[in-house]
Design a protein around this motif. Structure first.
Motif, short mmCIF file in Angstrom:
data_model
loop_
_atom_site.label_atom_id
_atom_site.label_comp_id
_atom_site.label_asym_id
_atom_site.label_seq_id
_atom_site.Cartn_x
_atom_site.Cartn_y
_atom_site.Cartn_z
N ILE A 147 0.86 -1.19 0.00
CA ILE A 147 0.00 0.00 0.00
C ILE A 147 0.89 1.23 0.00
N ASP A 148 0.30 2.38 -0.23
CA ASP A 148 1.06 3.64 -0.29
C ASP A 148 1.55 4.04 1.09
N MET A 149 2.64 4.80 1.12
CA MET A 149 3.18 5.30 2.39
C MET A 149 2.20 6.29 3.03
N GLY A 150 2.08 6.19 4.34
CA GLY A 150 1.19 7.08 5.09
C GLY A 150 -0.20 6.54 5.30
N GLU A 151 -0.56 5.44 4.64
CA GLU A 151 -1.90 4.88 4.80
C GLU A 151 -2.10 4.18 6.14
N SER A 152 -1.01 3.87 6.85
CA SER A 152 -1.16 3.21 8.16
C SER A 152 -1.32 4.20 9.30
N ARG A 153 -1.30 5.49 9.02
CA ARG A 153 -1.54 6.48 10.07
C ARG A 153 -2.96 6.33 10.58
N ILE A 154 -3.11 6.50 11.91
CA ILE A 154 -4.37 6.17 12.55
C ILE A 154 -5.53 7.00 12.00
N GLU A 155 -5.28 8.28 11.69
CA GLU A 155 -6.38 9.11 11.18
C GLU A 155 -6.81 8.65 9.79
N ASN A 156 -5.85 8.19 8.97
CA ASN A 156 -6.22 7.68 7.66
C ASN A 156 -6.96 6.34 7.77
N VAL A 157 -6.52 5.50 8.71
CA VAL A 157 -7.18 4.21 8.90
C VAL A 157 -8.62 4.41 9.34
N ILE A 158 -8.85 5.34 10.28
CA ILE A 158 -10.21 5.60 10.76
C ILE A 158 -11.10 6.08 9.62
N ALA A 159 -10.54 6.95 8.75
CA ALA A 159 -11.33 7.43 7.61
C ALA A 159 -11.69 6.29 6.66
N ARG A 160 -10.74 5.38 6.41
CA ARG A 160 -11.03 4.27 5.51
C ARG A 160 -12.06 3.31 6.13
N LEU A 161 -11.94 3.06 7.44
CA LEU A 161 -12.90 2.17 8.10
C LEU A 161 -14.30 2.76 8.09
N LYS A 162 -14.41 4.06 8.34
CA LYS A 162 -15.73 4.70 8.32
C LYS A 162 -16.34 4.64 6.92
N GLN A 163 -15.50 4.78 5.89
CA GLN A 163 -16.03 4.70 4.54
C GLN A 163 -16.53 3.29 4.23
N LEU A 164 -15.81 2.28 4.69
CA LEU A 164 -16.26 0.90 4.49
C LEU A 164 -17.55 0.62 5.26
N VAL A 165 -17.71 1.22 6.42
CA VAL A 165 -18.97 1.09 7.17
C VAL A 165 -20.11 1.74 6.39
N GLU A 166 -19.85 2.89 5.78
CA GLU A 166 -20.89 3.57 5.01
C GLU A 166 -21.31 2.74 3.80
N TRP A 167 -20.36 2.05 3.19
CA TRP A 167 -20.69 1.21 2.04
C TRP A 167 -21.36 -0.10 2.45
N GLY A 168 -21.27 -0.46 3.72
CA GLY A 168 -21.90 -1.68 4.19
C GLY A 168 -20.98 -2.87 4.31
N ASN A 169 -19.68 -2.69 4.01
CA ASN A 169 -18.75 -3.82 4.10
C ASN A 169 -18.40 -4.14 5.55
N LEU A 170 -18.35 -3.17 6.42
CA LEU A 170 -18.04 -3.37 7.83
C LEU A 170 -19.19 -2.87 8.68
N VAL A 171 -19.29 -3.39 9.90
CA VAL A 171 -20.27 -2.92 10.88
C VAL A 171 -19.52 -2.57 12.16
N GLN A 172 -20.05 -1.60 12.86
CA GLN A 172 -19.40 -1.12 14.08
C GLN A 172 -19.93 -1.84 15.31
N GLY A 173 -19.08 -1.94 16.32
CA GLY A 173 -19.45 -2.47 17.62
C GLY A 173 -18.58 -1.85 18.69
N ARG A 174 -18.90 -2.09 19.96
CA ARG A 174 -18.12 -1.53 21.06
C ARG A 174 -17.91 -2.60 22.12
N ARG A 175 -16.84 -2.42 22.89
CA ARG A 175 -16.59 -3.28 24.02
C ARG A 175 -15.79 -2.51 25.05
N GLU A 176 -15.80 -2.98 26.27
CA GLU A 176 -15.08 -2.30 27.35
C GLU A 176 -13.59 -2.53 27.22
#
Length: 539
Positions: free
Chosen positions: A70-99
């Motif tokens: 993958i391209d350099m800089g894509e493992s930064r946490i802010e970029n990862v969060i943006a990619r995960l949120k986009q995948l959630v919006e498309w329906g590929n991922l679902v969110q959950g929470r735990r303690e």
């Protein structure tokens, strides 16, 4: 809610569900971060019950970043969060929470929000990875599955008879339970074998269809296509002719009549899945069961081997495709090996021209293009075509491929050659079209008869949808005549003689009720006359 509105609502819901499912493929066309999305989805689908936080995903992407995946800089946490949120919006991922135990608010936010992959997204990624691994060549047909399917159908007949006897003697006993388990194993095996066979047949003939469209074969390709033509296709056809008649006879004969009893023993008949080792639970929950547990599955399997009126089986289609492919391949090999013909092929000249383009610079390419294809600037009478590449820096060899027709490759012109092809007679399609025409004529005759019976009091009856459609058709033609005559207009059905007359009458309102809604005509009078009182099929 009116029926029309209810139908529109159902259609809108189905369309919305389809669009939501198609969004699952959106990350495959994300040009900016496609490799990152692929790495994330492979991470979630590589293990069962994956439950990852943004920090864990970032750590995994860091390793892929070091390897250059993958391209350099894509493992930064802010970029990862943006990619995960986009995948959630498309329906590929679902969110959950735990303690979690966190030392800071940021660590809590990154660790408490967990992500899981959705079921359909797993299938999408699995198909994507499989597609990327598939080679471009032909896929071997699993010929050994045909005798296995033949034996499986015979074993299934015997197992079904034993299961029926055991279930009749002691439904709750160990013998009956074991007989149902054996039956389920054999059904699952049979459908898995057929699915693999059908997939390999489709892939092989898709490749074969690509081969038969080629009009010029390189010398090194001839031996391979000869083997494909003479040996492999012949073996496939022989296996089909040897094993499919027995399979078709059993599926359509004795075994076909015992299908309801089989589904009952598998837990999908009237008794349902409860207590039969199924998934049980909420009866309204959508459960994707194994193949062979529904009537449609068995009908699809039967249709693959057995012909029906107006619908040939896949085995028949396979034979026809084989005969067509053999003829096309023979013509291609003969054309490539004979070296005869009125004009030689122009493949070598085109390859030489492509080599000149490859060695020339930008200015020379334009001059060469104009000289080779006679597209000089003084001859242009239309605006220049749009640029066919992504940008001006795209090399010509990486741009879109343009198809060159056979006549241009062989003769250098676009003129048509030869006689027009014969029109083949298709009696099955002909009878099907005649049946559809008779049915349409009967429906129209019934609608005309309904309108004729209601001619005296249109406002006091409720018309069917067919009758309202015919009335609106005649009304449209009458309104067109009314525009010329100003005051009144009329139109008649040429077959049944029903005439619709419309005239302008201030203050008069005509309202016609029907199953699909109400038609209201203001300041208009409507009159029906003539027509037949009974409908019938047109001859």
């Amino acid at each position: 809610m009116k029926p029309a509105q209810q139908n529109q609502r159902v259609i809108a819901e189905e369309t919305g569900a389809t669009q939501r499912r198609l969004k699952l493929y959106a990350y495959l066309d994300a040009r900016d971060y496609q490799r990152t999305y692929l790495a994330i989805m492979r991470l979630f689908t590589s293990t069962l019950l994956a439950d990852l936080s943004a920090g864990e995903v970032a750590a995994a992407l860091a390793a892929a970043e070091r390897d250059g995946a993958i391209d350099m800089g894509e493992s930064r946490i802010e970029n990862v969060i943006a990619r995960l949120k986009q995948l959630v919006e498309w329906g590929n991922l679902v969110q959950g929470r735990r303690e979690v135990v966190a030392a800071s608010i940021a660590e809590f936010q990154h660790g408490s929000v967990r992500y899981q992959v959705s079921k359909l997204a797993v299938r999408v990624q699995r198909d994507v990875d499989e597609l990327l691994r598939v080679p471009e060549g032909a896929r071997e047909v699993s010929r050994e599955l045909l005798p296995a399917i033949e034996r499986g159908v015979g074993q299934l007949e015997r197992s079904l008879a034993e299961a029926v006897v055991a279930d009749t003697t002691d439904p709750a006993g160990a013998a009956a339970r074991r007989a149902r388990e054996v039956l389920a194993e054999q059904v699952t095996t049979l459908f898995l074998q057929h699915a693999e066979l059908a997939a390999t047949v489709r892939d092989f003939y898709a490749y074969l269809g690509h081969v038969v469209t080629r009009n010029h074969l390189a010398p090194e390709e001839l031996s391979g296509f000869r083997n494909l033509l003479v040996e492999y296709i012949q073996m496939v056809v022989e296996d089909v002719l040897r094993h499919t008649p027995t399979i078709a006879e059993r599926l359509a004969g004795r075994f076909g009549s015992a299908r309801p009893e089989l589904l009952r023993l598998l837990g999908t008949g009237p008794a349902g899945p409860a207590g039969r080792g199924g998934l049980g639970g909420d009866p309204d929950a959508e459960v994707e069961r194994a193949r062979g547990r529904t009537w449609d599955d068995w009908q699809e399997l039967t249709d693959w081997f057995v012909d029906r009126p107006g619908r040939p089986s896949q085995v028949t289609a396979l034979r026809e495709a084989t005969a067509k492919a053999i003829g096309s391949l023979l013509a291609s090999v003969k054309r490539a090996t004979s070296g005869a013909g009125p004009l030689p092929g122009r493949r070598a000249e085109l390859l030489k021209l492509a080599g000149w383009f490859d060695q020339a610079g930008p200015r020379q390419c334009h001059e060469l293009y104009a000289a080779a294809f006679a597209l000089h600037s003084a001859r242009h009478v239309l605006p220049a075509p749009e640029h066919d590449g992504d940008d001006e820096r795209t090399p010509w060899r990486d741009g879109p491929v343009r198809d060159v027709t056979v006549s241009v490759r062989s003769r250098g012109d676009r003129g048509a050659r030869g006689r027009t092809s014969r029109i083949t007679r298709d009696p099955i399609t002909e009878q099907s079209l005649l049946a559809e025409a008779r049915e349409a004529a009967e429906r129209r005759g019934t609608a005309i008869a309904e309108l004729t019976a209601a001619a005296g009091d249109l406002s006091g009856v409720r018309l069917s949808g067919e009758a309202l459609g015919v009335l609106c058709e005649l009304l449209t033609m009458a309104m067109a005549q009314r525009e010329r005559a100003v005051d009144t207009g009329s139109a008649a059905d040429p077959v049944h003689g029903l005439r619709v007359t419309v005239s302008h009458r201030p203050g008069h309102t005509t309202r016609i009720a029907s199953a699909g809604g109400a038609l209201t005509l203001r300041d208009t009078a409507l009159e029906l006359s003539g027509g037949k009182t009974t409908g019938g099929a047109a001859r």
